[in-house]
Design an enzyme around this catalytic site. Structure first.
Site, PDB file in Angstrom:
ATOM      1  N   LYS A   1       0.888  -1.181   0.000  1.00 48.03           N
ATOM      2  CA  LYS A   1       0.000   0.000   0.000  1.00 48.03           C
ATOM      3  C   LYS A   1       0.915   1.217   0.000  1.00 48.03           C
ATOM      4  O   LYS A   1       1.361   1.681   1.039  1.00 48.03           O
ATOM      5  CB  LYS A   1      -0.888  -0.031   1.259  1.00 48.03           C
ATOM      6  CG  LYS A   1      -2.209   0.705   1.154  1.00 48.03           C
ATOM      7  CD  LYS A   1      -2.124   2.161   0.758  1.00 48.03           C
ATOM      8  CE  LYS A   1      -1.710   3.075   1.885  1.00 48.03           C
ATOM      9  NZ  LYS A   1      -1.494   4.480   1.413  1.00 48.03           N
TER      10      LYS A   1
ATOM     11  N   GLU B   1       9.253  17.444  14.146  1.00 45.44           N
ATOM     12  CA  GLU B   1       9.904  17.089  12.871  1.00 45.44           C
ATOM     13  C   GLU B   1       9.342  18.024  11.804  1.00 45.44           C
ATOM     14  O   GLU B   1       8.153  17.987  11.502  1.00 45.44           O
ATOM     15  CB  GLU B   1       9.593  15.633  12.507  1.00 45.44           C
ATOM     16  CG  GLU B   1      10.202  15.234  11.181  1.00 45.44           C
ATOM     17  CD  GLU B   1       9.865  13.816  10.746  1.00 45.44           C
ATOM     18  OE1 GLU B   1       8.697  13.391  10.886  1.00 45.44           O
ATOM     19  OE2 GLU B   1      10.775  13.118  10.266  1.00 45.44           O
TER      20      GLU B   1
ATOM     21  N   SER C   1       5.045   8.677   9.388  1.00 50.56           N
ATOM     22  CA  SER C   1       5.157   9.583  10.536  1.00 50.56           C
ATOM     23  C   SER C   1       4.879   8.835  11.846  1.00 50.56           C
ATOM     24  O   SER C   1       4.191   7.809  11.856  1.00 50.56           O
ATOM     25  CB  SER C   1       4.186  10.742  10.358  1.00 50.56           C
ATOM     26  OG  SER C   1       2.875  10.227  10.240  1.00 50.56           O
TER      27      SER C   1
ATOM     28  N   CYS D   1      13.986  10.988   6.230  1.00 49.44           N
ATOM     29  CA  CYS D   1      13.939  10.638   7.660  1.00 49.44           C
ATOM     30  C   CYS D   1      15.336  10.661   8.263  1.00 49.44           C
ATOM     31  O   CYS D   1      15.487  10.675   9.470  1.00 49.44           O
ATOM     32  CB  CYS D   1      13.303   9.279   7.852  1.00 49.44           C
ATOM     33  SG  CYS D   1      14.330   7.957   7.246  1.00 49.44           S
TER      34      CYS D   1
ATOM     35  N   ARG E   1       0.486   9.893  -2.442  1.00 44.89           N
ATOM     36  CA  ARG E   1       1.041  11.113  -3.053  1.00 44.89           C
ATOM     37  C   ARG E   1       1.842  10.793  -4.323  1.00 44.89           C
ATOM     38  O   ARG E   1       1.855  11.570  -5.263  1.00 44.89           O
ATOM     39  CB  ARG E   1       1.988  11.812  -2.096  1.00 44.89           C
ATOM     40  CG  ARG E   1       1.468  11.934  -0.705  1.00 44.89           C
ATOM     41  CD  ARG E   1       1.250  13.385  -0.314  1.00 44.89           C
ATOM     42  NE  ARG E   1       0.683  13.457   1.019  1.00 44.89           N
ATOM     43  CZ  ARG E   1      -0.613  13.354   1.293  1.00 44.89           C
ATOM     44  NH1 ARG E   1      -1.504  13.193   0.329  1.00 44.89           N
ATOM     45  NH2 ARG E   1      -1.048  13.414   2.542  1.00 44.89           N
TER      46      ARG E   1
HETATM   47  P1  NAD Z   1       2.426   9.384   6.710  1.00 37.84           P
HETATM   48  O1  NAD Z   1       2.469   8.836   8.083  1.00 37.84           O
HETATM   49  O2  NAD Z   1       1.528  10.540   6.430  1.00 37.84           O
HETATM   50  O3  NAD Z   1       1.985   8.237   5.663  1.00 37.84           O
HETATM   51  C1  NAD Z   1       2.613   6.988   5.614  1.00 37.84           C
HETATM   52  C2  NAD Z   1       1.624   5.949   5.134  1.00 37.84           C
HETATM   53  O4  NAD Z   1       0.553   5.870   6.074  1.00 37.84           O
HETATM   54  C3  NAD Z   1       0.997   6.271   3.783  1.00 37.84           C
HETATM   55  O5  NAD Z   1       0.920   5.084   3.022  1.00 37.84           O
HETATM   56  C4  NAD Z   1      -0.374   6.791   4.142  1.00 37.84           C
HETATM   57  O6  NAD Z   1      -1.349   6.506   3.157  1.00 37.84           O
HETATM   58  C5  NAD Z   1      -0.700   6.061   5.430  1.00 37.84           C
HETATM   59  N1  NAD Z   1      -1.568   6.842   6.326  1.00 37.84           N
HETATM   60  C6  NAD Z   1      -1.607   8.200   6.450  1.00 37.84           C
HETATM   61  N2  NAD Z   1      -2.515   8.554   7.375  1.00 37.84           N
HETATM   62  C7  NAD Z   1      -3.051   7.422   7.859  1.00 37.84           C
HETATM   63  C8  NAD Z   1      -4.041   7.140   8.858  1.00 37.84           C
HETATM   64  N3  NAD Z   1      -4.644   8.115   9.534  1.00 37.84           N
HETATM   65  N4  NAD Z   1      -4.338   5.856   9.103  1.00 37.84           N
HETATM   66  C9  NAD Z   1      -3.716   4.853   8.438  1.00 37.84           C
HETATM   67  N5  NAD Z   1      -2.782   5.061   7.480  1.00 37.84           N
HETATM   68  C10 NAD Z   1      -2.447   6.331   7.194  1.00 37.84           C
HETATM   69  O7  NAD Z   1       3.950   9.716   6.299  1.00 37.84           O
HETATM   70  P2  NAD Z   1       4.471  10.466   5.010  1.00 37.84           P
HETATM   71  O8  NAD Z   1       4.143  11.922   5.128  1.00 37.84           O
HETATM   72  O9  NAD Z   1       4.071   9.749   3.782  1.00 37.84           O
HETATM   73  O10 NAD Z   1       6.058  10.264   5.191  1.00 37.84           O
HETATM   74  C11 NAD Z   1       6.878  11.122   5.929  1.00 37.84           C
HETATM   75  C12 NAD Z   1       7.154  10.558   7.307  1.00 37.84           C
HETATM   76  O11 NAD Z   1       7.760   9.278   7.189  1.00 37.84           O
HETATM   77  C13 NAD Z   1       8.156  11.400   8.100  1.00 37.84           C
HETATM   78  O12 NAD Z   1       7.711  11.474   9.419  1.00 37.84           O
HETATM   79  C14 NAD Z   1       9.455  10.608   7.995  1.00 37.84           C
HETATM   80  O13 NAD Z   1      10.359  10.826   9.043  1.00 37.84           O
HETATM   81  C15 NAD Z   1       8.926   9.216   8.020  1.00 37.84           C
HETATM   82  N6  NAD Z   1       9.895   8.269   7.467  1.00 37.84           N
HETATM   83  C16 NAD Z   1      10.524   7.429   8.332  1.00 37.84           C
HETATM   84  C17 NAD Z   1      11.466   6.529   7.862  1.00 37.84           C
HETATM   85  C18 NAD Z   1      12.151   5.584   8.802  1.00 37.84           C
HETATM   86  O14 NAD Z   1      12.715   4.611   8.324  1.00 37.84           O
HETATM   87  N7  NAD Z   1      12.118   5.814  10.098  1.00 37.84           N
HETATM   88  C19 NAD Z   1      11.769   6.493   6.500  1.00 37.84           C
HETATM   89  C20 NAD Z   1      11.103   7.368   5.635  1.00 37.84           C
HETATM   90  C21 NAD Z   1      10.152   8.252   6.137  1.00 37.84           C
END
Ligand code: NAD
Length: 499
Positions: free
Chosen positions: A173, A384, A226, A281, A177
């Site tokens: 999934k 962040e 996140s 990240c 975006r």
């Molecule tokens: P996000 O949390 O908004 O989305 C991530 C995924 O979760 C997406 O597939 C999205 O569709 C889904 N999602 C969003 N809201 C949801 C909800 N309410 N319920 C269930 N699923 C939901 O993150 P993003 O903006 O796509 O990515 C950026 C974030 O990811 C930053 O915080 C970054 O630090 C983090 N990140 C962490 C790592 C790591 O390895 N620690 C790596 C890359 C990115």
């Protein structure tokens, strides 16, 4: 306008839910495609297809599965340019950065070609008289991955490559975006010889994620995104009996000691703080110079470097250091945090608020920002930001600097710049962060090591890629066997120890 799809049972499939989200070109601000958002029933159909395909895939011997991944690597290399172009068009990052995104995913696929070595299991001959004991690693069945927007090629590959190498089927999934590259990856895998249904791509939002987390036929779910959503996914997945690993947000510090090469440190901060517009990240978002003299000298070096950064669309090629943020909401959020930094008393040394790019006035661009005199109770320090904003927190001593990194709720990456081996060693030993750089600003481990943070940057107990991935995507089964010639006693009612 282009209408995107899911990828189910070996082909692109239109959405049936009637719900869509917009996919933007962040450089122009235009909507370039509509993405169908899956319903619970569509997720269920994808999982059923995957479960059906999984048994045959698991029965293929591991070296055959490895060969499919080997061919997949060749196809990734063949299509590198078109994949990178599709990635930049939806994400906004520069083309060289998009190729880096694909390359770091490809390297994990390469590592997974050697999976047979990691799936061997264990054997003890004569564990007792006439008794042999062996442990097998078996796939969990259907696994799932929920991935973020910021690495639309790398993180899906980090998720599905080890899962597939272990003999699982996989439900991906991706972020809503930038979903085009994940769909292209699924097509390439099919071309490489992966049987239909073994990798399903289901596009969607919370409804699809919840359906995955609640589905009884999914054995393991990985998440990257996140921290609030990581925490939610971890709790929901565990409550529904799944093995779950979730990787969350970050606030990575870079400590600059008085003995560091300050030109090197300034270059490292600019590259890691502003590359990909800070949407990584492992981006460094906090510089911690130790001592006023170090801080003044560092700021003096940072300001001209940050001011000269070139921001623009990926189509401008070599002339661009970083591109737009992914959405207008992300842009508004970052600019809101910059305002809060000013309100709370931080000093803005480089102000990127009024950046305008001719011909791209509606793009989601944010100029580079550099803050000095940031304090640990300010929102720009605690949150962040995920944008081109570097905060400088001045520390009086090494102890104060390491304490800052240790007291922060996130613990993904951290770096120290110093020429002193003792300080570097002490730092690596004591700091409570998962990935540490010594004179390396973005210490992303290579494919054969594992990747993961500590504290609120992770929920779960096994890291991504490297040997941990093979533990996450397999279950252990231990067999104790004895043959009739070894059985001498009659019935035994007490609990046996083997001596
Ligand atoms: P996000 O949390 O908004 O989305 C991530 C995924 O979760 C997406 O597939 C999205 O569709 C889904 N999602 C969003 N809201 C949801 C909800 N309410 N319920 C269930 N699923 C939901 O993150 P993003 O903006 O796509 O990515 C950026 C974030 O990811 C930053 O915080 C970054 O630090 C983090 N990140 C962490 C790592 C790591 O390895 N620690 C790596 C890359 C990115």
């Amino acid at each position: 306008m282009e209408e995107l799809s899911h990828f189910i049972d070996g082909r692109r499939v239109s959405g049936e839910s009637g719900r869509f989200s917009d996919v933007f070109n962040p450089a122009t601000g235009e909507v370039q495609a509509r993405l169908p958002l899956a319903s619970v029933d569509e997720v269920d159909a994808a999982v059923r297809g995957a479960a059906k395909a999984q048994a045959g895939w698991a029965a293929a011997n591991p070296q055959r599965r490895g060969r499919v991944l080997m061919e997949f690597v060749r196809l990734l290399q063949r299509d590198m340019d078109s994949l990178a172009e599709a990635l930049s068009r939806e994400h906004g990052k520069t083309l060289p950065d998009a190729k880096g995104d694909i390359q770091r995913g490809l390297e994990v696929v390469e590592f997974c070609i050697g999976a047979p070595h990691l799936l061997k299991g264990e054997y003890t001959s004569s564990a007792g008289t006439g008794i042999d004991m062996y442990s097998l690693r078996q796939p969990v069945g259907v696994a799932a991955g929920i991935t973020p927007f910021n690495f639309p090629a790398m993180i899906p590959m980090w998720k599905f490559a080890p899962a597939l190498a272990c003999g699982n089927a996989f439900i991906l999934k991706p972020s809503e975006r930038d979903p085009s590259v994940p769909l292209m990856l699924a097509e390439l895998l099919l071309e490489a010889g992966l049987p239909e249904g073994v990798l399903q791509v289901v596009n969607g939002d919370k409804i699809a994620v919840d359906a995955i987390l609640q589905h009884p036929d999914i054995g393991a779910a990985g998440f990257v995104g996140s921290t609030p959503i990581a925490e939610y996914v971890f709790a929901q997945g565990a409550a529904h009996g799944k093995r779950v690993q979730c990787f969350g947000g970050a606030k990575n510090h870079m400590i600059v000691m008085p003995d560091a090469d300050l030109d090197q440190a300034a270059d490292a901060l600019v590259g890691s703080g502003y590359g990909a517009a800070g949407e990584r990240c492992m981006a460094v978002s906090v510089a911690v110079p130790v001592g006023e003299k170090t801080a003044d000298a560092l700021i003096e070096r940072l300001v001209p470097r940050v001011e000269s950064l070139k921001v623009g669309p990926y189509t401008a090629g070599e002339d661009v250091d970083y591109g737009p943020l992914v959405t207008s909401a992300a842009k508004e959020r970052v600019l809101g945090l910059v305002e809060s930094g000013l309100r709370q008393g931080a000093e803005l040394c480089v102000d990127g608020r009024n950046l305008r790019i001719q011909g791209y006035e509606n793009g989601f661009f944010v100029g580079p920002h550099l803050f000095d005199h940031v304090k640990s109770d300010m929102d720009i320090y605690k949150t962040e930001i995920f944008g081109p904003v570097l905060s400088t927190v001045r520390a009086d001593s090494y102890e104060q600097a390491i304490k800052l990194a240790m007291d922060h709720e996130y613990g993904n990456g951290v770096a120290i710049f110093t020429r002193d081996g003792d300080t570097a060693r002490d730092f690596a030993e004591r700091v409570n962060v998962g990935m540490i750089g010594v004179n390396v600003p973005i210490p992303v481990p290579l494919a054969y090591h594992t990747f993961g943070g500590w504290k609120k940057s992770v929920f779960g107990d096994l890291n991504q890629h490297g040997p941990d991935a093979f533990r996450f995507y397999t279950r252990t089964k231990t067999v104790t066997s004895r043959w009739p010639s070894g059985i001498k006693e009659g019935a035994i009612l007490n609990f046996q120890s083997v001596d």
